[in-house]
Design an enzyme around this catalytic site. Structure first.
Site, mmCIF file in Angstrom:
data_model
loop_
_atom_site.group_PDB
_atom_site.id
_atom_site.type_symbol
_atom_site.label_atom_id
_atom_site.label_comp_id
_atom_site.label_asym_id
_atom_site.label_seq_id
_atom_site.Cartn_x
_atom_site.Cartn_y
_atom_site.Cartn_z
ATOM 1 N N LYS A 81 9.661 4.812 6.430
ATOM 2 C CA LYS A 81 8.254 4.434 6.323
ATOM 3 C C LYS A 81 7.574 4.363 7.682
ATOM 4 O O LYS A 81 6.353 4.318 7.754
ATOM 5 C CB LYS A 81 8.095 3.108 5.578
ATOM 6 C CG LYS A 81 8.585 1.885 6.313
ATOM 7 C CD LYS A 81 8.275 0.635 5.493
ATOM 8 C CE LYS A 81 8.744 -0.616 6.223
ATOM 9 N NZ LYS A 81 8.423 -1.833 5.457
ATOM 10 N N ASP A 82 8.362 4.366 8.783
ATOM 11 C CA ASP A 82 7.785 4.368 10.125
ATOM 12 C C ASP A 82 7.390 5.761 10.600
ATOM 13 O O ASP A 82 6.668 5.891 11.588
ATOM 14 C CB ASP A 82 8.774 3.784 11.136
ATOM 15 C CG ASP A 82 8.966 2.292 10.983
ATOM 16 O OD1 ASP A 82 8.110 1.645 10.347
ATOM 17 O OD2 ASP A 82 9.978 1.763 11.486
ATOM 18 N N ARG A 129 -1.142 -3.651 3.704
ATOM 19 C CA ARG A 129 -0.882 -3.288 2.304
ATOM 20 C C ARG A 129 -0.501 -4.513 1.486
ATOM 21 O O ARG A 129 -1.000 -4.713 0.367
ATOM 22 C CB ARG A 129 0.248 -2.238 2.258
ATOM 23 C CG ARG A 129 0.781 -1.939 0.856
ATOM 24 C CD ARG A 129 2.043 -1.093 0.928
ATOM 25 N NE ARG A 129 3.104 -1.740 1.672
ATOM 26 C CZ ARG A 129 3.924 -2.671 1.175
ATOM 27 N NH1 ARG A 129 3.800 -3.059 -0.082
ATOM 28 N NH2 ARG A 129 4.873 -3.200 1.922
ATOM 29 N N ARG A 130 0.402 -5.337 2.025
ATOM 30 C CA ARG A 130 0.802 -6.555 1.313
ATOM 31 C C ARG A 130 -0.351 -7.536 1.222
ATOM 32 O O ARG A 130 -0.572 -8.165 0.180
ATOM 33 C CB ARG A 130 2.003 -7.194 2.007
ATOM 34 C CG ARG A 130 3.279 -6.372 1.898
ATOM 35 C CD ARG A 130 4.404 -6.949 2.736
ATOM 36 N NE ARG A 130 5.610 -6.142 2.647
ATOM 37 C CZ ARG A 130 6.422 -5.905 3.666
ATOM 38 N NH1 ARG A 130 6.161 -6.405 4.867
ATOM 39 N NH2 ARG A 130 7.504 -5.160 3.503
ATOM 40 N N ARG A 147 4.682 -11.563 13.668
ATOM 41 C CA ARG A 147 5.448 -10.543 14.384
ATOM 42 C C ARG A 147 6.912 -10.942 14.390
ATOM 43 O O ARG A 147 7.261 -12.053 14.021
ATOM 44 C CB ARG A 147 4.979 -10.427 15.840
ATOM 45 C CG ARG A 147 3.558 -9.991 16.056
ATOM 46 C CD ARG A 147 3.368 -9.708 17.548
ATOM 47 N NE ARG A 147 1.963 -9.631 17.893
ATOM 48 C CZ ARG A 147 1.265 -10.663 18.363
ATOM 49 N NH1 ARG A 147 1.844 -11.829 18.520
ATOM 50 N NH2 ARG A 147 0.000 -10.510 18.662
ATOM 51 N N ARG A 153 11.003 -14.296 11.551
ATOM 52 C CA ARG A 153 10.047 -14.515 10.456
ATOM 53 C C ARG A 153 10.548 -15.577 9.478
ATOM 54 O O ARG A 153 9.808 -16.492 9.108
ATOM 55 C CB ARG A 153 9.788 -13.188 9.730
ATOM 56 C CG ARG A 153 9.132 -12.149 10.622
ATOM 57 C CD ARG A 153 8.782 -10.904 9.848
ATOM 58 N NE ARG A 153 8.331 -9.850 10.759
ATOM 59 C CZ ARG A 153 7.566 -8.827 10.388
ATOM 60 N NH1 ARG A 153 7.173 -8.713 9.138
ATOM 61 N NH2 ARG A 153 7.207 -7.920 11.258
ATOM 62 N N CYS A 240 0.774 4.216 8.360
ATOM 63 C CA CYS A 240 1.607 3.172 7.766
ATOM 64 C C CYS A 240 0.975 1.788 7.900
ATOM 65 O O CYS A 240 1.513 0.821 7.376
ATOM 66 C CB CYS A 240 3.008 3.179 8.380
ATOM 67 S SG CYS A 240 3.053 2.807 10.131
#
Length: 340
Positions: A81-82, A129-130, A147, A153, A240
């Protein structure tokens, strides 16, 4: 026999993913070694500098590709996805191994789900997106930027900084941390990022021996699915960091394998959305699947543009062109390009 040098980012998740590829190659009788490369994205994370103003795709990819083209490594492994959706001269996508579960997950305090969190709870994610899709659920939670790696996280929950974080299930699965997940998000509510859960294995386009070797790691169904998702994203002209979700899956139809693709593009606040789905027959020859998948993704993307997606994408580009300066506080929209 000399070792096949596999280039990887330095993070635990990246080296774990690259280790899976190394193990698969070792099983084929090819000795390997991991070569850790520091990317611009890694340096930004380590220094705490926001990636605002950076290109929306490729910040975790270019250093690995540079090492590949310079002959410092023979193979590069990325979170698919990157990857930018455009081709890079001299680089070939040699394999897409079988995909992990592509869904998003919640890790929340007290074992709660998103719906069980009190209104005003702080839910952390670096993904527009989230943010857009969770906002659209109308749960009344506060979406905040974040980040850092998975440890950082999730650690913020124990510290009391956040009530929950949203992450990709695939990353936690590869790190052996699925026991910390409190909810797996249904794609009907939150579609994953195009290519989420899949790995991209690249090599030099003129390295025919390595190309042939890596082709043995390729999973045709996964490759077709991510091709459809990424072609759709390219058609929408979204990187992305854009609020675009897409998920393709191979299913057995009456006349053979079929590819089903669902996609959504949203405004940043989730108030507006264009959501569509489509399917196509793949045929019995897996070598033709990428072309069929690309057509499906391109056609569905064009349909979404015609149905209002073009206006949404224009609004998003205008908003991104007025992004705050790098020294401004990070937001959920701009905190980070790469989202585990």
């Amino acid at each position: 026999m000399t070792n096949l040098r596999i280039g990887t980012r330095r993070s635990l998740l990246a080296t774990t993913q690259s280790g899976h590829v190394a193990d698969a190659l070792e099983a084929l009788g090819t000795p390997t070694e991991l070569v850790e490369i520091t990317t611009d994205g890694d340096r930004s994370q380590a220094s705490g500098v926001s990636l605002v103003g950076a290109p929306s795709t490729g910040v975790f990819v270019s250093a690995l590709r540079d090492a590949l083209l310079a002959g410092e490594v023979d193979v590069a492994v990325h979170s698919l996805k990157d990857l930018p959706t455009y081709a890079t001269e001299g680089i070939a996508l040699a394999a897409v191994p079988p995909r992990e579960d592509p869904r998003d997950v919640v890790v929340a305090r007290d074992g709660l789900t998103l719906g069980e969190l009190p209104q005003g709870s702080k839910v952390a994610t670096g993904s527009p997106r989230r943010v857009a899709q969770i906002e659209a659920l109308g749960l009344g939670v506060e979406l905040v930027g974040v980040r850092g790696n998975v440890d950082t996280r999730i650690g913020r929950i124990a510290e009391g900084t956040y009530d929950a974080v949203v992450l990709a299930r695939a990353g936690l699965a590869r790190l052996g941390r699925l026991d910390e997940v409190t909810e797996v998000l249904d794609p009907l509510q939150v579609l994953p990022a195009p290519g989420q859960g899949a790995l991209a294995v690249e090599c030099r386009a003129d390295d025919t021996e390595t190309l042939a070797l890596l082709a043995r790691l390729d999973d045709p169904g996964t490759h077709a699915a991510v091709t459809a998702e990424r072609t759709l994203m390219a058609t929408l002209e979204g990187g992305c960091a854009a609020p675009i979700g897409a998920l393709a899956e191979v299913a057995e139809g009456d006349d053979g394998p079929e590819l089903w693709l669902r996609a959504v593009v949203l405004s940043e606040d989730g108030a507006l959305a264009v959501r569509r789905s489509a399917s196509a027959a793949l045929g019995t020859d897996p070598t033709t699947w990428p072309a069929e998948a690309a057509k499906l993704g391109g056609d569905l993307g064009a349909e979404m543009l015609a149905d209002g997606g073009d206006e949404l994408m224009t609004q998003l580009r205008d908003a991104q062109s007025s992004t705050p300066e790098p020294n401004d506080p990070p937001s959920a929209r701009s905190a980070e390009v790469h989202n585990p």
